[in-house]
Structure formats: structure tokens, C-alpha cells
Design an enzyme around this catalytic site. Structure first.
Site, mmCIF file in Angstrom:
data_model
loop_
_atom_site.group_PDB
_atom_site.id
_atom_site.type_symbol
_atom_site.label_atom_id
_atom_site.label_comp_id
_atom_site.label_asym_id
_atom_site.label_seq_id
_atom_site.Cartn_x
_atom_site.Cartn_y
_atom_site.Cartn_z
ATOM 1 N N GLY A 93 0.783 -1.229 0.000
ATOM 2 C CA GLY A 93 0.000 0.000 0.000
ATOM 3 C C GLY A 93 0.814 1.279 0.000
ATOM 4 O O GLY A 93 0.275 2.357 -0.263
ATOM 5 N N ASP A 94 2.084 1.207 0.289
ATOM 6 C CA ASP A 94 2.906 2.423 0.293
ATOM 7 C C ASP A 94 4.368 2.059 0.037
ATOM 8 O O ASP A 94 5.262 2.438 0.793
ATOM 9 C CB ASP A 94 2.761 3.136 1.654
ATOM 10 C CG ASP A 94 3.320 4.561 1.622
ATOM 11 O OD1 ASP A 94 3.518 5.097 0.519
ATOM 12 O OD2 ASP A 94 3.572 5.118 2.703
ATOM 13 N N LEU A 95 4.579 1.298 -1.016
ATOM 14 C CA LEU A 95 5.910 0.752 -1.279
ATOM 15 C C LEU A 95 6.811 1.794 -1.962
ATOM 16 O O LEU A 95 7.041 1.742 -3.161
ATOM 17 C CB LEU A 95 5.790 -0.514 -2.137
ATOM 18 C CG LEU A 95 7.038 -1.405 -2.202
ATOM 19 C CD1 LEU A 95 7.398 -1.955 -0.841
ATOM 20 C CD2 LEU A 95 6.826 -2.549 -3.187
ATOM 21 N N THR A 96 7.311 2.737 -1.167
ATOM 22 C CA THR A 96 8.237 3.736 -1.717
ATOM 23 C C THR A 96 9.641 3.441 -1.214
ATOM 24 O O THR A 96 9.833 2.611 -0.323
ATOM 25 C CB THR A 96 7.859 5.158 -1.275
ATOM 26 O OG1 THR A 96 7.970 5.237 0.145
ATOM 27 C CG2 THR A 96 6.444 5.504 -1.694
ATOM 28 N N ASN A 122 10.336 3.255 2.485
ATOM 29 C CA ASN A 122 9.795 2.183 3.313
ATOM 30 C C ASN A 122 10.531 0.858 3.099
ATOM 31 O O ASN A 122 10.033 -0.207 3.445
ATOM 32 C CB ASN A 122 8.299 2.001 3.058
ATOM 33 C CG ASN A 122 7.493 3.119 3.706
ATOM 34 O OD1 ASN A 122 7.910 3.668 4.726
ATOM 35 N ND2 ASN A 122 6.364 3.459 3.123
#
Lengths: 328, 136
Positions: free
Chosen positions: B43-46, B49
Site C-alpha cells: 500500500g505504500d511501497l516507496t 519504506n
């Protein structure tokens, strides 16, 4: 003197605008006429006819306000895209005619970049994360290695388009009406909240809000629900982009920069992050000629002029295809 | 909970040697595929992270926005977001990094499935405004 003077023409959608900017950073004039549809949204052909009808008087007004003669113009700039084809073509035709008559160089400016550059000029911010929200565009971008890179954007309709359409369906009219009516709202209905990474999607939300109206919800409550949901989504993705890029400044540009509620929500988020919020002044928030004139100067000083043959409009131009050669 | 000594991939990439980058990307592809095979989308794979430990191995962190899901679209969003975050910080690394990443990804889920996920990533990308040509 020694300063370069640029005449800029904006005609991507409902606004036909002509502005004059000088290379010392002063905006000498910013004239415009705005097409208002009798009902519904913008009809591209009608808008372009409106622009053609008023082009001459707006050019004249811009020059008069700037106290300049046509021969004082050094560069002619126009919005080359993104925007509605027929509208863009009207602006481009006027620009080509003026440039060819005066024998001056022509510059085709990316409309989205112009919104950002005039925001930078007016607020003095240096290295911001930019939220560009308007009737036709919604994106989060920052200048990285010579281009405005897109961190997040809408996957369907623009935030402004969503609120405008809702207002028109509800019979209260486009923005800022939904936001004004929302102040009388008491209840927030739950609406689909679609954030994918740093991208957003508004079309399902619009449909759901219109269904609320059909089901007999109070217009003020529906307006409150849709504005709060849209703004929350925008603030969420903006916050993520800010944290990700580790920047200290946010710049808000585009027509929705006039929304007091959106600004209030972004301001709260900025306080949490000790980031500084810059907001483009109202006069340069919506589409305008001054932003094209100013950005035209930036293009010009970077040697980015185009020939008549290269001046075909680009309705689907993207912000990340332009080499931003004028910025360090 | 486990304490991982390392740096965010974001800062790691600013100084890493090129051969290391390909290696890290491929390993990251493998663990991402493993995560997806287990029915989890991040959901927030930047880049911020993902943590790279002292042995140059990647760890995926911060599952605050994750979900249990069987919808391939959610997996594709992870990959789309990773690519976006690369593009907005290290535009020159994107192509090579994603190629290695997908090599690692396919080695776990198989070429056919990886191809379908990639197709979905492309579809998401094309939903953006004014995307006319394939930019991958």
C-alpha cells in the site's frame, strides 16, 4: 531598459487571457475574458468561438494596461497544452499571427508548468513540493534533476472537475458554490475514498455524491461530504509526497488554490511537518495570460523558442516531458 | 518485531555502486513477490519504506497501509508506486532497477503471472492524464 518583454496568451479551456511580463520579474498586465456556458460544462467549440471573438480586445487591453506598443514586445508565448484542442488552437493562431507580424520569436509554453512558475515568482518559494489542482488537472510534482516529476496524479477526473460537476448537478453551480453551500452542512456522509499510493481517483466519489442527492440528502450535507472527502484525499497524498521527498516547502497552485477550506487543511498538515506553505495569489490561481508571459520568458532565456512549423498545439502534453533548463 | 540495522533504500541509492543496485533490486523483487504470494499488498511501497541492511539485503518496512487482498490490482499498485518513487528521485536508475526487480519478481511467481501483473501496472499508468505513449 535592457529587459525582455513577453506577451503571453492563455486559452486552454474557459479563459482567454493575455498577460505581459518583463524579465525583471514584473507582471505588467493580466487581461482576460472568461467563457461561461449557459448550462452544463465547457463546450470546447463554443469556448473557442468565444475566445476568437474577444481575442483582439483582450490583446489590446493587455497592451494598454502595460502601457506598451506592439513593437515593444520582444517575445510572444502561448499555451501549447495540455488543454482542449479547439481552445488551444485559437490561442496559438493569435500568437502565431502576432509573432509573424512583429517578426518576433515564438514560445510554446506547457500550461501546467506556467501555473507552477508564476506561483514560484509570486511567492518566492524555491524548492517546493507542488500541488496543482484545478478544473482540468490534479497532480503532485517536484523539480528533480531538471524535470517536474509526477509523484501522484488523478487516475480519472480532476478534483476541480469533480466539485464543479457536483455543483452543476446539485443546481448550485460550479466552484466555489459547493464550498460555500458546504458551510451550512451539518452531516458528513461516508463517500468512497480512493487513494492509490500517491494517486487519487474522484469519479466514483462524484457518482456516489450525486446518488446522495437522488436519495434526498440535503444539498448542504452532500456538498460538505464531497468537499471534505476530496480535500482529505488531496492532503493525504500531499503529505506523503512531502515526507517522501523530505522537502520543507509546499506550493499550492491552480484554480482550487482559492479554496479557503483546502488551504486550511493543508496548513494544519504543514504545521505538523514544520513545512512552509506558499499559496499562489488569487489573481494568478485560475488560468491567466500573465503566467504564460512569465514562463514564456523563462523558456526564451533558456533558448527554448519554436518555429511556426513546430507550434502545433498538444492537447495531451504532460508536465514531465519538458526539460526545465532555466532552473538550477 | 525485529530491529534492522540499515539505511533507507532512498539514501542507499544515492551512494551505492551500480552492481549492488541491480542485486538489491532483484532481491527486492523476490521478497515483494513473496509478500504478494502471501496475499499481502503493502500500500505504500516507496524507497523510504525499504531498508537495506549491512549485508545489502532489502527489508520491507512500515505496513501501516497494507491489506490482505487477492486483487491483482493492489499488487500492481505496489509496483507502480515503487516505480513512481524511483522516477521522482533517481530518474536515471529507474529502467535498470525495475528490470532487475522484475527479474527477481518473476523468479518467485513465474513469468506468466509476473507478465499479468506488469500488464496491470501498465494499465494503471495509462489511467494518468495525457499518457499517450508507453513510457516503460
Amino acid at each position: 531598459m535592457g529587459h525582455v518583454v513577453c506577451l503571453g496568451i492563455e486559452s486552454t479551456a474557459h479563459t482567454f487571457g493575455v498577460g505581459v511580463a518583463r524579465s525583471d520579474g514584473s507582471i505588467l498586465s493580466n487581461a482576460m475574458r472568461v467563457y461561461k456556458p449557459e448550462k452544463g460544462g465547457i463546450h470546447p467549440r463554443e469556448a473557442s468561438q468565444h475566445h476568437a471573438k474577444h481575442a483582439l480586445e483582450v490583446v489590446r487591453e493587455a497592451l494598454e494596461k502595460a502601457r506598451l506598443k506592439p513593437s515593444d514586445i520582444d517575445v510572444v508565448a502561448f499555451s501549447i497544452g495540455p488543454g482542449m484542442g479547439p481552445c488551444l488552437r485559437t490561442g496559438a493562431t493569435v500568437a502565431r499571427a502576432i509573432a509573424a507580424t512583429l517578426g518576433k520569436p515564438l514560445v510554446g509554453v506547457n500550461h501546467s508548468i506556467a501555473h507552477i512558475e508564476v506561483g514560484k515568482l509570486a511567492t518566492g518559494c524555491r524548492d517546493p513540493v507542488v500541488l496543482y489542482v484545478a478544473g482540468g488537472n490534479t497532480l503532485i510534482t517536484a523539480l528533480v534533476e531538471g524535470r517536474y516529476r509526477i509523484l501522484g496524479e488523478t487516475l480519472d477526473i480532476a478534483a476541480g472537475n469533480c466539485l464543479d460537476s457536483f455543483g452543476i448537478t446539485a443546481g448550485i453551480g460550479p466552484m466555489p458554490q459547493p464550498e460555500i453551500i458546504a458551510r451550512e452542512g451539518k452531516k458528513i456522509h461516508s463517500l468512497p475514498y480512493k487513494v492509490k499510493g500517491m494517486d487519487v481517483s474522484f469519479s466514483g466519489l462524484l457518482t456516489a455524491a450525486e446518488r446522495l442527492l437522488e436519495e434526498g440528502a440535503a444539498v448542504a450535507d452532500a456538498a460538505l461530504s464531497i468537499t471534505e472527502t476530496v480535500y482529505s484525499m488531496l492532503v493525504e497524498v500531499l503529505e506523503r509526497a512531502l515526507a517522501y521527498l523530505e522537502k520543507r516547502e509546499i506550493l499550492l497552485v491552480g484554480g482550487l488554490a482559492r479554496s479557503r477550506r483546502l488551504v486550511e487543511m493543508i496548513r494544519l498538515m504543514c504545521e505538523d511537518h514544520q513545512a512552509k506553505l506558499h499559496i499562489v495569489p488569487d489573481e494568478y490561481a485560475g488560468d491567466n495570460g500573465a503566467m504564460i508571459a512569465w514562463t514564456g520568458l523563462l523558456y526564451y532565456t533558456a533558448g527554448m523558442t519554436i518555429s511556426l512549423e513546430e507550434s502545433r498545439v498538444r492537447p495531451r502534453a504532460r508536465i514531465d516531458e519538458v526539460d526545465v533548463r532555466w532552473s538550477p | 518485531m525485529q530491529r534492522i540495522m540499515g539505511v533507507e533504500l532512498r539514501s542507499y541509492l544515492s551512494s551505492a555502486e551500480l552492481h549492488r543496485v541491480g542485486d538489491v533490486a532483484e532481491k527486492l523483487g523476490r521478497i515483494t513477490a513473496q509478500m504478494h504470494s502471501d496475499g499481502i499488498a503493502h500500500g505504500d511501497l516507496t524507497l523510504s519504506n525499504i531498508i537495506i541492511d549491512e549485508l545489502h539485503s532489502p527489508w520491507i518496512a512500515d505496513f501501516g497501509l497494507s491489506s490482505f487482498t487477492q486483487d491483482m490490482e493492489d499488487y500492481a499498485v505496489d509496483i507502480h508506486l515503487l516505480e513512481r518513487s524511483l522516477e521522482s528521485t533517481y530518474p536515471n536508475l529507474r529502467k535498470a532497477f525495475m528490470a532487475s526487480f522484475m527479474r527477481g519478481y518473476s523468479s518467485v511467481v513465474g513469468l506468466e503471472y509476473a507478465g499479468r501483473v506488469l500488464e496491470k501496472v501498465r494499465e494503471i499508468r495509462m489511467r494518468g492524464r495525457y499518457v499517450v505513449r508507453e513510457r516503460a
